[in-house]
Design an enzyme around this catalytic site. Sequence first.
Site, PDB file in Angstrom:
ATOM      1  N   GLY A 219       0.826  -1.193   0.000  1.00 37.34           N
ATOM      2  CA  GLY A 219       0.000   0.000   0.000  1.00 37.34           C
ATOM      3  C   GLY A 219       0.865   1.249   0.000  1.00 37.34           C
ATOM      4  O   GLY A 219       2.035   1.212   0.392  1.00 37.34           O
ATOM      5  N   CYS A 220       0.307   2.372  -0.414  1.00 34.42           N
ATOM      6  CA  CYS A 220       1.100   3.599  -0.537  1.00 34.42           C
ATOM      7  C   CYS A 220       1.547   4.123   0.826  1.00 34.42           C
ATOM      8  O   CYS A 220       2.743   4.311   1.066  1.00 34.42           O
ATOM      9  CB  CYS A 220       0.330   4.661  -1.315  1.00 34.42           C
ATOM     10  SG  CYS A 220      -1.306   5.051  -0.686  1.00 34.42           S
ATOM     11  N   HIS A 221       0.602   4.363   1.753  1.00 34.56           N
ATOM     12  CA  HIS A 221       0.988   4.823   3.086  1.00 34.56           C
ATOM     13  C   HIS A 221       1.905   3.804   3.752  1.00 34.56           C
ATOM     14  O   HIS A 221       2.905   4.162   4.392  1.00 34.56           O
ATOM     15  CB  HIS A 221      -0.246   5.015   3.967  1.00 34.56           C
ATOM     16  CG  HIS A 221      -1.177   6.098   3.524  1.00 34.56           C
ATOM     17  ND1 HIS A 221      -0.867   7.443   3.628  1.00 34.56           N
ATOM     18  CD2 HIS A 221      -2.423   6.039   2.994  1.00 34.56           C
ATOM     19  CE1 HIS A 221      -1.891   8.158   3.180  1.00 34.56           C
ATOM     20  NE2 HIS A 221      -2.830   7.333   2.783  1.00 34.56           N
TER      21      HIS A 221
ATOM     22  N   SER B 196       3.983   1.747   2.416  1.00 34.15           N
ATOM     23  CA  SER B 196       5.343   1.776   1.859  1.00 34.15           C
ATOM     24  C   SER B 196       6.213   2.797   2.585  1.00 34.15           C
ATOM     25  O   SER B 196       7.374   2.519   2.898  1.00 34.15           O
ATOM     26  CB  SER B 196       5.289   2.104   0.365  1.00 34.15           C
ATOM     27  OG  SER B 196       4.671   1.070  -0.365  1.00 34.15           O
TER      28      SER B 196
END
Length: 311
Positions: A113-115, A117
């Site tokens: 996931g972006c957050h 990462s």
Amino acid sequence: MNRIFIDGSAGTTGLRIQERLSERKDIELIRLSEELRKDPAARKDAINSADVVFLCLPDDAARESASLAENDHTVIIDTSTAHRTNDAWTYGFPEIGGRRDIIRNSKRIANPGCHASGFISLVAPLTENGIIDAAAGLSCFSLTGYSGGGKKMIADYEDASAEEEYRTLLTGPRMYGLTQHHKHLPEMSKVCGLQKLPVFCPVVAPFYSGMEVTVQLFAEDIKGGIEEIKKVYADYYKEGFVRYAAGGDENGFLSAAAFSGRDDMQVGVYGNDERIILVSRFDNLGKGASGAAIQNMNLVMGVPEGTGLIV
């Protein structure tokens, strides 16, 4: 030539992957017509005829699509949350925990996931090296561009005809995930080896893309100090597209949009011997989504890791 199928190519991540892969000469994209895009038989055939499949779908649909693979050669890279804490899948963050060779030989890869990462890039090296204890209670603040919310959120931010009151709300950063049940929390704690979920405050702001994730530490809560953390990052990030930057501020500021349009990530350490701020900056659509997925694809295909990426 490798054959690639994107299941869910109409979403933000799917469109971005398709756009970028369309420019490559070393792959063949399997495309379904609009009327076949949701046809189970057509999708099953495409999945099983592909060398690599990207799942860009909601969680339940991603699980269903993954179950359609009936051979032992198709590699599935899932960009949803569905398989990120599933031990049968490889967590697709090559720079963390010596996963690069594991990814190369995996058939089931869960894209981070972006957050998550950003948080993992900061915390995992420190738990692995004993700087942060597994029992630590951590807090994380994450600022993201609105493209991370998908098509609906993009439309909301870019709709000039919206009611003035709503438009006014969109001009400022907006906190969300207020119940502390954000979908990225399980992978954040598991990949970092933490015994408890962090307090997590995601914030969406009125810029298109970019991400800035921070973790705050008190000196008494860690083993070592700020210089030890800097050394860990410098030693840890020597391969791949996460890089430690000593300093790196912009006249006393750190912009969340600094890595917009890129597929790499920068980690930094700020503060003093008493209070320390860890910062990760990247593009939520790049290293936080499509760029990471393509990096994983490159690894399993055996081509240079940065092929088709902006790093």
